[in-house]
Write an enzyme that holds these catalytic residues in place. Structure first.
Site, PDB file in Angstrom:
ATOM      1  N   THR A  99      -3.601  -7.139  -8.479  1.00 44.37           N
ATOM      2  CA  THR A  99      -3.721  -5.700  -8.222  1.00 44.37           C
ATOM      3  C   THR A  99      -2.343  -5.211  -7.796  1.00 44.37           C
ATOM      4  O   THR A  99      -1.827  -5.652  -6.762  1.00 44.37           O
ATOM      5  CB  THR A  99      -4.726  -5.425  -7.089  1.00 44.37           C
ATOM      6  OG1 THR A  99      -5.976  -6.018  -7.445  1.00 44.37           O
ATOM      7  CG2 THR A  99      -4.920  -3.934  -6.891  1.00 44.37           C
ATOM      8  N   LYS A 143      -8.759   0.377 -11.343  1.00 43.62           N
ATOM      9  CA  LYS A 143      -8.989  -0.472 -10.167  1.00 43.62           C
ATOM     10  C   LYS A 143      -8.792   0.322  -8.863  1.00 43.62           C
ATOM     11  O   LYS A 143      -9.620   0.271  -7.957  1.00 43.62           O
ATOM     12  CB  LYS A 143      -8.030  -1.669 -10.228  1.00 43.62           C
ATOM     13  CG  LYS A 143      -7.920  -2.486  -8.970  1.00 43.62           C
ATOM     14  CD  LYS A 143      -8.974  -3.524  -8.834  1.00 43.62           C
ATOM     15  CE  LYS A 143      -8.906  -4.203  -7.487  1.00 43.62           C
ATOM     16  NZ  LYS A 143      -9.930  -5.181  -7.275  1.00 43.62           N
ATOM     17  N   LYS A 165      -4.621  -2.731   1.399  1.00 44.95           N
ATOM     18  CA  LYS A 165      -3.638  -2.798   0.309  1.00 44.95           C
ATOM     19  C   LYS A 165      -4.024  -1.827  -0.821  1.00 44.95           C
ATOM     20  O   LYS A 165      -3.204  -1.056  -1.312  1.00 44.95           O
ATOM     21  CB  LYS A 165      -3.567  -4.239  -0.236  1.00 44.95           C
ATOM     22  CG  LYS A 165      -2.736  -4.368  -1.496  1.00 44.95           C
ATOM     23  CD  LYS A 165      -2.894  -5.705  -2.185  1.00 44.95           C
ATOM     24  CE  LYS A 165      -2.305  -5.630  -3.587  1.00 44.95           C
ATOM     25  NZ  LYS A 165      -2.405  -6.876  -4.321  1.00 44.95           N
TER      26      LYS A 165
HETATM   27  P1  NAD Z   1      -3.383 -15.311  -2.652  1.00 41.07           P
HETATM   28  O1  NAD Z   1      -2.353 -14.881  -1.661  1.00 41.07           O
HETATM   29  O2  NAD Z   1      -4.432 -16.292  -2.264  1.00 41.07           O
HETATM   30  O3  NAD Z   1      -2.662 -15.877  -3.983  1.00 41.07           O
HETATM   31  C1  NAD Z   1      -1.452 -15.385  -4.492  1.00 41.07           C
HETATM   32  C2  NAD Z   1      -0.606 -16.589  -4.847  1.00 41.07           C
HETATM   33  O4  NAD Z   1       0.590 -16.155  -5.495  1.00 41.07           O
HETATM   34  C3  NAD Z   1      -0.176 -17.412  -3.628  1.00 41.07           C
HETATM   35  O5  NAD Z   1      -0.616 -18.749  -3.751  1.00 41.07           O
HETATM   36  C4  NAD Z   1       1.347 -17.295  -3.626  1.00 41.07           C
HETATM   37  O6  NAD Z   1       2.009 -18.470  -3.174  1.00 41.07           O
HETATM   38  C5  NAD Z   1       1.612 -17.034  -5.085  1.00 41.07           C
HETATM   39  N1  NAD Z   1       2.912 -16.395  -5.321  1.00 41.07           N
HETATM   40  C6  NAD Z   1       3.465 -15.356  -4.674  1.00 41.07           C
HETATM   41  N2  NAD Z   1       4.666 -15.052  -5.194  1.00 41.07           N
HETATM   42  C7  NAD Z   1       4.864 -15.965  -6.189  1.00 41.07           C
HETATM   43  C8  NAD Z   1       5.944 -16.186  -7.096  1.00 41.07           C
HETATM   44  N3  NAD Z   1       7.037 -15.414  -7.079  1.00 41.07           N
HETATM   45  N4  NAD Z   1       5.821 -17.204  -7.974  1.00 41.07           N
HETATM   46  C9  NAD Z   1       4.713 -17.992  -7.997  1.00 41.07           C
HETATM   47  N5  NAD Z   1       3.668 -17.820  -7.156  1.00 41.07           N
HETATM   48  C10 NAD Z   1       3.768 -16.817  -6.270  1.00 41.07           C
HETATM   49  O7  NAD Z   1      -4.065 -13.948  -3.173  1.00 41.07           O
HETATM   50  P2  NAD Z   1      -5.446 -13.806  -3.973  1.00 41.07           P
HETATM   51  O8  NAD Z   1      -6.548 -13.554  -3.024  1.00 41.07           O
HETATM   52  O9  NAD Z   1      -5.538 -14.923  -4.963  1.00 41.07           O
HETATM   53  O10 NAD Z   1      -5.182 -12.430  -4.738  1.00 41.07           O
HETATM   54  C11 NAD Z   1      -4.350 -12.347  -5.879  1.00 41.07           C
HETATM   55  C12 NAD Z   1      -4.400 -10.946  -6.432  1.00 41.07           C
HETATM   56  O11 NAD Z   1      -5.755 -10.611  -6.748  1.00 41.07           O
HETATM   57  C13 NAD Z   1      -3.915  -9.874  -5.447  1.00 41.07           C
HETATM   58  O12 NAD Z   1      -3.146  -8.938  -6.149  1.00 41.07           O
HETATM   59  C14 NAD Z   1      -5.197  -9.270  -4.910  1.00 41.07           C
HETATM   60  O13 NAD Z   1      -5.038  -7.926  -4.503  1.00 41.07           O
HETATM   61  C15 NAD Z   1      -6.108  -9.392  -6.119  1.00 41.07           C
HETATM   62  N6  NAD Z   1      -7.547  -9.449  -5.788  1.00 41.07           N
HETATM   63  C16 NAD Z   1      -7.985 -10.310  -4.817  1.00 41.07           C
HETATM   64  C17 NAD Z   1      -9.338 -10.350  -4.519  1.00 41.07           C
HETATM   65  C18 NAD Z   1      -9.853 -11.276  -3.443  1.00 41.07           C
HETATM   66  O14 NAD Z   1     -11.022 -11.124  -3.047  1.00 41.07           O
HETATM   67  N7  NAD Z   1      -9.089 -12.243  -2.981  1.00 41.07           N
HETATM   68  C19 NAD Z   1     -10.233  -9.529  -5.206  1.00 41.07           C
HETATM   69  C20 NAD Z   1      -9.759  -8.711  -6.223  1.00 41.07           C
HETATM   70  C21 NAD Z   1      -8.397  -8.669  -6.493  1.00 41.07           C
END
Ligand code: NAD
Length: 301
Positions: A92, A167, A242
């Site tokens: 997102t 979204k 966020k």
């Molecule tokens: P998270 O923080 O668990 O995972 C993100 C991952 O990206 C981390 O492991 C981090 O180390 C990695 N990362 C960051 N920068 C990086 C880079 N430059 N290179 C490689 N890896 C990198 O977050 P999440 O919960 O998995 O969410 C991911 C996305 O999905 C977000 O944008 C969030 O808004 C969206 N989202 C999350 C949910 C939820 O319930 N968790 C629901 C809908 C949408």
């Protein structure tokens, strides 16, 4: 297909695993050791960095925390991606970043889809996510089969950025709606109206919403939800904040008056920044809205 998967956190890891289970060849990369350590190594090949994960792949999927991380990953991988391959960002992020990266892809002869999801970690693990997709019909035709593996429902919303626009519009409604639902419970308490009775009426009346009937913020009322588990997320208040920031940023940039969205942003910002709300589900805002209420009809949750 040969797929690079960058960002293997709470959402990315189970999504990548589902693709691997469906027979796709997955090469994964994440910045954090802990994310990599948790992966099933027999199913996902580990890359040494983001370009290593992207080089020569048919598709590269990113699942990153925000627009800044997408920006930096895109700058690193677009130069090494195969011409005609497709970059699918499921994070997102703000609409402008999605559109900017889409333009960079076009310049390098790479296809683009923004495909943010709803459904959370439970949806990622169970393959029941909803994908909201922006990009050309030709790119959508390529990504569509992968969305079917990772999710239950896919909507092609329009050209690049349209998925992110959908979204943030959805989540602005969700944030406002959750607050309205919690305020109704606070008022019911004050009026000595039983919470279960309020649920029975509203969930079958015009005030109904997903926040009431599926994800009821009052413990012990309605179907199982995070409120029944001490507000462990679920969808965290930090992620709601966020998304409300993103919707308000888009509204401000485009001169759209979203007063309720702005108020929801202020309420969640206060909850997360000043009241330690980040670690709770976004429905825990109920406790904030009922704190300090004196004329309560029943016990606090
Ligand atoms: P998270 O923080 O668990 O995972 C993100 C991952 O990206 C981390 O492991 C981090 O180390 C990695 N990362 C960051 N920068 C990086 C880079 N430059 N290179 C490689 N890896 C990198 O977050 P999440 O919960 O998995 O969410 C991911 C996305 O999905 C977000 O944008 C969030 O808004 C969206 N989202 C999350 C949910 C939820 O319930 N968790 C629901 C809908 C949408």
């Amino acid at each position: 297909m040969k797929i690079g998967f960058i960002g293997l956190g709470n959402m990315g890891a189970p999504m990548a695993q589902r693709l691997a289970e469906a027979g796709h060849e997955i090469t994964g990369y994440d910045l954090m050791e802990s994310a990599i350590a948790a992966l099933p190594k027999d199913m996902i090949t580990l890359a040494s960095d983001a370009p290593d994960a992207a080089r020569g792949k048919d598709i590269v999927i990113t699942m990153l925390p925000n627009g800044e991380s997408l920006d930096s990953v895109a700058a690193a991988i677009i130069p090494v991606m195969r011409q005609g391959s497709c970059l699918i960002d499921c994070s997102t992020v703000d609409v402008n970043t999605a559109r900017t990266v889409a333009i960079q892809c076009k310049g390098a002869n790479i296809r683009w889809l923004d495909a943010p999801v709803s459904g959370g970690v439970v949806g990622a693990v169970g393959g029941t996510l909803t994908f909201m997709v922006g990009g050309s019909p030709a790119s959508f035709a390529i990504g569509g089969q992968l969305f079917e593996i990772m999710g239950q429902r896919t909507i092609h919303c329009g050209e690049a950025g349209a998925g992110q626009a959908a979204k943030i519009c959805n989540n602005m409604i969700l944030g406002v709606c959750m607050i309205a639902t919690c305020e109704a419970f606070a008022l019911a308490d004050a009026l000595a109206l039983d919470r279960q009775k309020l649920f029975d009426v509203v969930s079958t009346s015009s005030g109904n919403s997903w926040s009431m009937s599926t994800y009821c913020p009052a413990p012990g009322v309605g179907p199982q939800s995070p409120s029944d588990n001490h507000y462990a997320p679920g969808f965290s208040a930090a992620l709601m904040l966020k998304d409300l920031r993103l919707s308000q940023q888009a509204a401000d940039l485009n001169g759209t008056p979203t007063r309720a969205g702005k108020l929801a942003l202020d309420i969640y910002r206060d909850f997360v920044d000043s009241r330690d709300g980040a670690k709770f589900d976004f429905s825990a805002i109920l406790n904030e809205l009922t704190t300090g209420q004196t004329n309560r009809g029943q016990q606090k949750p």
